[in-house]
Design a protein around this motif. Structure first.
Motif, PDB file in Angstrom:
ATOM      1  N   LEU A  85      -0.526   1.895 -16.221  1.00 11.57           N
ATOM      2  CA  LEU A  85      -0.144   1.861 -14.479  1.00 11.57           C
ATOM      3  C   LEU A  85      -1.828   2.146 -13.982  1.00 11.57           C
ATOM      4  O   LEU A  85      -2.298   3.136 -14.344  1.00 11.57           O
ATOM      5  N   ARG A  86      -1.947   1.455 -12.925  1.00 11.85           N
ATOM      6  CA  ARG A  86      -3.034   1.646 -12.195  1.00 11.85           C
ATOM      7  C   ARG A  86      -2.704   1.628 -10.694  1.00 11.85           C
ATOM      8  O   ARG A  86      -2.001   0.612 -10.337  1.00 11.85           O
ATOM      9  N   VAL A  87      -3.092   2.764 -10.074  1.00  8.19           N
ATOM     10  CA  VAL A  87      -2.531   2.902  -8.840  1.00  8.19           C
ATOM     11  C   VAL A  87      -3.670   3.205  -7.924  1.00  8.19           C
ATOM     12  O   VAL A  87      -4.768   3.798  -8.103  1.00  8.19           O
ATOM     13  N   VAL A  88      -3.461   2.860  -6.556  1.00  4.22           N
ATOM     14  CA  VAL A  88      -4.760   3.173  -5.560  1.00  4.22           C
ATOM     15  C   VAL A  88      -4.061   3.623  -4.255  1.00  4.22           C
ATOM     16  O   VAL A  88      -2.905   3.774  -4.138  1.00  4.22           O
ATOM     17  N   TYR A 130     -15.218  -3.646   2.070  1.00  2.55           N
ATOM     18  CA  TYR A 130     -13.810  -4.532   2.261  1.00  2.55           C
ATOM     19  C   TYR A 130     -12.805  -3.887   1.525  1.00  2.55           C
ATOM     20  O   TYR A 130     -11.661  -3.756   1.541  1.00  2.55           O
ATOM     21  N   VAL A 131     -13.428  -3.101   0.084  1.00  3.70           N
ATOM     22  CA  VAL A 131     -12.558  -2.473  -0.537  1.00  3.70           C
ATOM     23  C   VAL A 131     -12.130  -1.141   0.176  1.00  3.70           C
ATOM     24  O   VAL A 131     -10.925  -0.902   0.160  1.00  3.70           O
ATOM     25  N   TYR A 132     -13.034  -0.714   0.649  1.00  2.00           N
ATOM     26  CA  TYR A 132     -12.764   0.685   1.285  1.00  2.00           C
ATOM     27  C   TYR A 132     -11.851   0.495   2.407  1.00  2.00           C
ATOM     28  O   TYR A 132     -10.827   1.639   2.653  1.00  2.00           O
ATOM     29  N   ARG A 133     -11.622  -0.639   3.106  1.00  5.92           N
ATOM     30  CA  ARG A 133     -10.485  -0.766   3.973  1.00  5.92           C
ATOM     31  C   ARG A 133      -9.308  -0.699   3.605  1.00  5.92           C
ATOM     32  O   ARG A 133      -8.156  -0.406   4.401  1.00  5.92           O
ATOM     33  N   HIS A 134      -8.907  -0.750   2.274  1.00  3.48           N
ATOM     34  CA  HIS A 134      -7.765  -0.938   1.522  1.00  3.48           C
ATOM     35  C   HIS A 134      -7.428   0.320   0.828  1.00  3.48           C
ATOM     36  O   HIS A 134      -6.185   0.687   0.882  1.00  3.48           O
ATOM     37  N   PHE A 135      -8.331   0.907   0.228  1.00  2.00           N
ATOM     38  CA  PHE A 135      -8.146   2.268  -0.460  1.00  2.00           C
ATOM     39  C   PHE A 135      -9.540   2.912  -0.804  1.00  2.00           C
ATOM     40  O   PHE A 135     -10.566   2.346  -0.925  1.00  2.00           O
ATOM     41  N   ASN A 136      -9.592   4.180  -1.037  1.00  2.04           N
ATOM     42  CA  ASN A 136     -10.892   4.730  -1.607  1.00  2.04           C
ATOM     43  C   ASN A 136     -10.628   5.553  -2.718  1.00  2.04           C
ATOM     44  O   ASN A 136     -11.505   6.340  -3.299  1.00  2.04           O
ATOM     45  N   ALA A 137      -9.478   5.556  -3.673  1.00  3.65           N
ATOM     46  CA  ALA A 137      -9.204   6.185  -4.858  1.00  3.65           C
ATOM     47  C   ALA A 137      -8.582   5.251  -5.679  1.00  3.65           C
ATOM     48  O   ALA A 137      -7.617   4.717  -5.261  1.00  3.65           O
ATOM     49  N   MET A 138      -8.673   5.317  -6.988  1.00  5.18           N
ATOM     50  CA  MET A 138      -7.859   4.548  -7.969  1.00  5.18           C
ATOM     51  C   MET A 138      -7.805   5.425  -9.303  1.00  5.18           C
ATOM     52  O   MET A 138      -8.627   6.086  -9.789  1.00  5.18           O
ATOM     53  N   LEU A 139      -6.377   5.457  -9.693  1.00  6.45           N
ATOM     54  CA  LEU A 139      -6.105   6.091 -10.741  1.00  6.45           C
ATOM     55  C   LEU A 139      -5.447   5.349 -11.957  1.00  6.45           C
ATOM     56  O   LEU A 139      -4.819   4.363 -11.479  1.00  6.45           O
ATOM     57  N   ILE A 186      -0.346  14.050  -3.886  1.00  7.67           N
ATOM     58  CA  ILE A 186       0.197  13.439  -2.515  1.00  7.67           C
ATOM     59  C   ILE A 186       1.372  12.631  -2.763  1.00  7.67           C
ATOM     60  O   ILE A 186       1.859  12.657  -4.016  1.00  7.67           O
ATOM     61  N   GLU A 187       1.992  12.454  -1.713  1.00  8.71           N
ATOM     62  CA  GLU A 187       3.453  11.787  -1.761  1.00  8.71           C
ATOM     63  C   GLU A 187       3.499  10.552  -2.460  1.00  8.71           C
ATOM     64  O   GLU A 187       2.532   9.492  -2.353  1.00  8.71           O
ATOM     65  N   PRO A 188       4.407  10.256  -3.348  1.00  9.70           N
ATOM     66  CA  PRO A 188       4.314   9.215  -4.037  1.00  9.70           C
ATOM     67  C   PRO A 188       4.107   7.800  -3.433  1.00  9.70           C
ATOM     68  O   PRO A 188       3.662   6.872  -3.850  1.00  9.70           O
ATOM     69  N   GLU A 189       4.794   7.740  -1.944  1.00 14.35           N
ATOM     70  CA  GLU A 189       4.630   6.331  -1.311  1.00 14.35           C
ATOM     71  C   GLU A 189       3.276   6.139  -0.912  1.00 14.35           C
ATOM     72  O   GLU A 189       3.113   5.022  -0.530  1.00 14.35           O
ATOM     73  N   ARG A 190       2.529   7.043  -1.001  1.00 14.03           N
ATOM     74  CA  ARG A 190       0.976   6.817  -0.685  1.00 14.03           C
ATOM     75  C   ARG A 190       0.353   6.125  -1.823  1.00 14.03           C
ATOM     76  O   ARG A 190      -0.666   5.339  -1.343  1.00 14.03           O
ATOM     77  N   TRP A 191       0.970   6.093  -2.923  1.00 14.79           N
ATOM     78  CA  TRP A 191       0.377   5.193  -4.336  1.00 14.79           C
ATOM     79  C   TRP A 191       0.673   3.851  -4.218  1.00 14.79           C
ATOM     80  O   TRP A 191       1.831   3.602  -4.057  1.00 14.79           O
ATOM     81  N   ARG A 192      -0.311   2.923  -4.308  1.00 15.78           N
ATOM     82  CA  ARG A 192       0.273   1.690  -4.297  1.00 15.78           C
ATOM     83  C   ARG A 192      -0.352   0.943  -5.675  1.00 15.78           C
ATOM     84  O   ARG A 192      -1.203   1.492  -6.072  1.00 15.78           O
TER      85      ARG A 192
END
Length: 267
Positions: A8-11, A57-66, A84-90
């Motif tokens: 699983l990779r989420v941002v 352009y990546v920063y506009r979409h997310f600033n952390a990846m797990l 953080i709240e689960p709904e914040r992970w994409r």
């Protein structure tokens, strides 16, 4: 048979305080050309976290990846995920693995009737282009467990769907997000395929390629498999009993352990 989330990779877009907390607990270990901060752990259980992308352009979409393996998740990864709240992970990648208790040499995966690209490297079969929204991988799991981990197991074949969606919140997943599985059919024992076993074996062992088969051979294989086997999407939905939320969050909940050093820093 069992079905698991294998990777699983989420941002997410984290606040400055949330980023600082991760940086304190997990100091950067290696240089990365794409992120300012990178922590990577291979043993005892893999996980990685990347913070502050270099490209705007990546920063506009997310600033952390797990990234981690939800089937055997390290507590460190679960702490970050539950911070953080689960709904914040994409989701940016999700691997769904089907483990069949069957010898690799005796099975066959039939792709949908499309012009899907199929490659073979050693004994591993890849369906779909590397950069496509879904790549399917079929390999000898028994052999991998022995060679990589020194573990003896029963004969086992893994079929792995590597899904790369368009950053959809993990809380909003539904059947449509797994639609790429539809049409793939797995034959666990080619002995069942009367009159076609030799042909299927020649494809499985790399002597022949699906794309080079004649139209008649393809039609005969497709008809025989469809008559006997349900497709992988139905198999998946039946296995999880239609509970997609339960599947997505299985193994991801854990008590949040807060480092005292963070409290001291925050104070």
């Amino acid at each position: 048979m069992r079905i698991i989330k294998d990777k699983l990779r989420v941002v997410a877009t984290l606040t400055a305080d949330e980023i600082e907390r991760i940086k304190i607990q997990y100091p950067s270990k290696r240089r990365n050309p794409y992120f300012q901060h990178c922590y990577y752990q291979r043993k005892p259980n893999f996980f990685a976290v990347w913070l502050l992308p270099m490209k705007g352009y990546v920063y506009r979409h997310f600033n952390a990846m797990l990234s981690f393996n939800p089937a055997n998740p390290p507590i460190e990864a679960l702490e970050i995920f539950n911070m953080i709240e689960p709904e914040r992970w994409r989701v940016s990648r999700l691997d769904v693995a089907f483990d069949f208790i069957t010898p690799y040499e005796d099975c066959f995966l039939l792709p949908p009737p499309t012009n899907i690209k199929i490659n073979r490297y050693n004994t591993t079969m890849y369906y779909g282009a590397v950069r496509s929204a879904c790549t399917v991988c079929q390999y000898n799991k028994q052999k991998q467990l022995k060679e990589v981990h020194g573990v003896d197991s029963v004969p086992m074949t893994r079929v792995e769907f590597r899904l790369k969606p368009k950053l959809k919140p993990i809380t909003q997943y539904d059947k449509q997000d797994f639609i790429k599985m539809e049409g793939f059919r797995f034959v666990s024992n080619t002995n069942e395929m009367t009159g076609l076993r030799c042909l299927l074996k020649s494809i499985t062992n790399g002597k022949r390629e699906w794309r080079t088969l004649g139209r008649k051979d393809k039609q005969e294989i497709t008809a025989a498999v469809k008559d006997r086997k349900t497709d992988m999407l139905k198999l998946f939905l039946n296995y999880i009993e239609g509970d997609i939320d339960g599947f997505m969050f299985d193994g991801l909940t854990a008590p949040l352990i807060i480092d005292e050093s963070y409290h001291q820093h925050a104070g």
